[in-house]
Design a protein around this motif. Sequence first.
Motif, PDB file in Angstrom:
ATOM      1  N   PRO A  64       0.757  -1.299   0.001  1.00  9.84           N
ATOM      2  CA  PRO A  64       0.037  -0.095   0.109  1.00  9.84           C
ATOM      3  C   PRO A  64       0.800   1.507  -0.037  1.00  9.84           C
ATOM      4  O   PRO A  64       0.264   2.389  -0.092  1.00  9.84           O
ATOM      5  N   ARG A 174      -6.703   2.124  -2.385  1.00  7.74           N
ATOM      6  CA  ARG A 174      -6.667   2.215  -0.903  1.00  7.74           C
ATOM      7  C   ARG A 174      -7.140   0.810  -0.343  1.00  7.74           C
ATOM      8  O   ARG A 174      -8.147   0.754  -0.288  1.00  7.74           O
ATOM      9  N   ASP A 177      -9.623   1.656   2.683  1.00  8.18           N
ATOM     10  CA  ASP A 177     -10.612   2.533   2.277  1.00  8.18           C
ATOM     11  C   ASP A 177     -12.038   2.255   1.882  1.00  8.18           C
ATOM     12  O   ASP A 177     -12.013   1.417   0.714  1.00  8.18           O
ATOM     13  N   GLU A 229      -0.983   7.896   2.558  1.00  4.03           N
ATOM     14  CA  GLU A 229      -1.441   6.233   2.039  1.00  4.03           C
ATOM     15  C   GLU A 229      -1.720   6.451   0.593  1.00  4.03           C
ATOM     16  O   GLU A 229      -2.178   5.346   0.002  1.00  4.03           O
ATOM     17  N   LYS A 232      -6.213   9.349  -2.600  1.00  2.00           N
ATOM     18  CA  LYS A 232      -7.670   8.997  -2.223  1.00  2.00           C
ATOM     19  C   LYS A 232      -8.736   9.485  -3.208  1.00  2.00           C
ATOM     20  O   LYS A 232      -8.770  10.603  -3.560  1.00  2.00           O
TER      21      LYS A 232
END
Length: 346
Positions: A64, A174, A177, A229, A232
């Motif tokens: 990730p 993600r 998510d 991360e 998004k």
Amino acid sequence: MSTIKVAATALPDVKLDQDQVLAMGRRLLKGKVPFVDQALRVIGNAGVDTRYLVKTPDEILDNPSLTWRNGVYHEAAIDLGTRVMDELLQRSGKRADQIDMIITTSCTGFMIPSVDAYLVNRFRMRSDVKRLPITELGCAAGAMALSRAREYLCAYPDHTVAVIAIELPSLTYRTKDFRMANLVSAALFGDGAAGLLLTNEPGGCRVNQSRTHFFHGTPELMGFDLGVEGFKIILDKSIPKVVKRDFVAPAKAFLAAQPRRYPEQPMQYVLHPGGRKILDTLRDEFGLQESDVAASRQVLARVGNLSSASVYWVLAEKLAQAVRGDGFMAAFGPGFNAEMLSLAFE
């Protein structure tokens, strides 16, 4: 008289069919979200049968970090861009040193220098070649790059322009998510690239006029937030409604202002396959037949939504069919923004 002489496409090696996506979705979501069945229905109804990825799903899920993913992006973007450029040159009969401008589009990774610099080196293009990397226009970037290429050729009618779109949306997924926007993205997007070569020579697909339409007060509808991360996804469910409410009238006005060069031939629609609902909305609001959006649906089913590269895939489909007639291209992207072009398939 800017003309698209040839189109080229390229895909990575990992093929994923929708049954595999559904099985993977069930495995990842079970016990973590209360709407597993709803999410699987979204995936199943996305209109995507197969897609291609730069890495296997397990490799992407197990890595990730933005560092790893952007490294993969860097390597794959150069590889796909090289393949597209090589095909453009072979199919057109042009040499690399005959290209006067190279425009590249991508929004799913980050490179400085941008991918065009690597292509200029690899193909030994002239040292005075002009470069225009477009990085933040999302799915609309392919159509917008084509508009900029047309304008450049109006100023420099003896020049040749290469336009290449490279998108790797799988690297923006993600793993933790569980928002519906992330799941819809996973249901729709695939990885791939495409390119066009433009000159002012006769024959091919003529690009006549273009128009941008900006939707004021809508920056929250589509885009990316970038954090530790990674990317998004921002993908608002109201996008089809906004397209219906605010796009149809200016698009019809743009089309009405374009002279029909082939009134006896049916209009050819090159519409960004952003998703099944977007295509349904455009078909219904423009009073089209299902056959008018068939090429867009076929591209969506075969490779998924390829962001900025998608309209080039649809255009390549039309060129392969050797269609004749006037054409209309449209794509949507962050801003919220639409780009329209009038075409003529000769």
